[in-house]
Design a protein around this motif. Structure first.
Motif, PDB file in Angstrom:
ATOM      1  N   UNK A 289       0.799  -1.236   0.000  1.00 34.60           N
ATOM      2  CA  UNK A 289       0.000   0.000   0.000  1.00 34.60           C
ATOM      3  C   UNK A 289       0.830   1.284   0.000  1.00 34.60           C
ATOM      4  N   UNK A 290       2.015   1.249   0.525  1.00 31.44           N
ATOM      5  CA  UNK A 290       2.786   2.490   0.609  1.00 31.44           C
ATOM      6  C   UNK A 290       3.837   2.631  -0.486  1.00 31.44           C
ATOM      7  N   UNK A 291       3.997   1.615  -1.327  1.00 32.05           N
ATOM      8  CA  UNK A 291       4.955   1.697  -2.425  1.00 32.05           C
ATOM      9  C   UNK A 291       4.289   2.245  -3.677  1.00 32.05           C
ATOM     10  N   UNK A 292       5.062   2.937  -4.501  1.00 33.31           N
ATOM     11  CA  UNK A 292       4.529   3.401  -5.778  1.00 33.31           C
ATOM     12  C   UNK A 292       4.284   2.198  -6.669  1.00 33.31           C
ATOM     13  N   UNK A 293       3.444   2.362  -7.674  1.00 28.40           N
ATOM     14  CA  UNK A 293       3.071   1.245  -8.549  1.00 28.40           C
ATOM     15  C   UNK A 293       4.283   0.562  -9.192  1.00 28.40           C
ATOM     16  N   UNK A 294       5.200   1.284  -9.820  1.00 27.04           N
ATOM     17  CA  UNK A 294       6.345   0.570 -10.430  1.00 27.04           C
ATOM     18  C   UNK A 294       7.161  -0.205  -9.407  1.00 27.04           C
ATOM     19  N   UNK A 295       7.308   0.363  -8.224  1.00 27.08           N
ATOM     20  CA  UNK A 295       8.093  -0.310  -7.188  1.00 27.08           C
ATOM     21  C   UNK A 295       7.391  -1.578  -6.715  1.00 27.08           C
ATOM     22  N   UNK A 296       6.066  -1.499  -6.536  1.00 27.38           N
ATOM     23  CA  UNK A 296       5.364  -2.679  -6.057  1.00 27.38           C
ATOM     24  C   UNK A 296       5.370  -3.787  -7.102  1.00 27.38           C
ATOM     25  N   UNK A 297       5.389  -3.420  -8.402  1.00 29.91           N
ATOM     26  CA  UNK A 297       5.484  -4.455  -9.437  1.00 29.91           C
ATOM     27  C   UNK A 297       6.846  -5.142  -9.383  1.00 29.91           C
ATOM     28  N   UNK A 298       7.901  -4.359  -9.171  1.00 30.14           N
ATOM     29  CA  UNK A 298       9.231  -4.962  -9.065  1.00 30.14           C
ATOM     30  C   UNK A 298       9.333  -5.847  -7.838  1.00 30.14           C
TER      31      UNK A 298
END
Length: 88
Positions: free
Chosen positions: A71-80
């Protein structure tokens, strides 16, 4: 750990006590489960996550990491991170 039936709503809720990381007693409750089994499972899973047990599997640790941080990570980061967790 116990599960109770909420007669007014027709659902189950879990209610139990545990000790946090500082050793202080805490009380936890969650409502709205359709079955008693679901309420007890949620309580058991919560205690396992909060217990910090060394017997936790690596897959369970990866899932806990993703659930806590997604929930607190940006979308590109959470995908990685999700890609990295598939390697778990």
């Amino acid at each position: 750990m116990t599960a109770y039936k909420d007669e007014k709503r027709g659902t189950w809720f879990a209610n139990f006590r545990y000790k946090d990381w500082r050793g202080e007693p805490q009380r936890k409750a969650k409502r709205g489960f359709r079955t008693r089994r679901d309420a007890l499972r949620w309580g058991r899973d919560f205690k396992e996550r909060m217990g910090g047990a060394a017997s936790m599997s690596f897959d369970a640790a990866c899932e806990a990491y993703m659930a806590d941080n997604a929930p607190r990570l940006r979308k590109p980061r959470s995908r990685r991170s999700a890609t990295a967790s598939r390697a778990c």
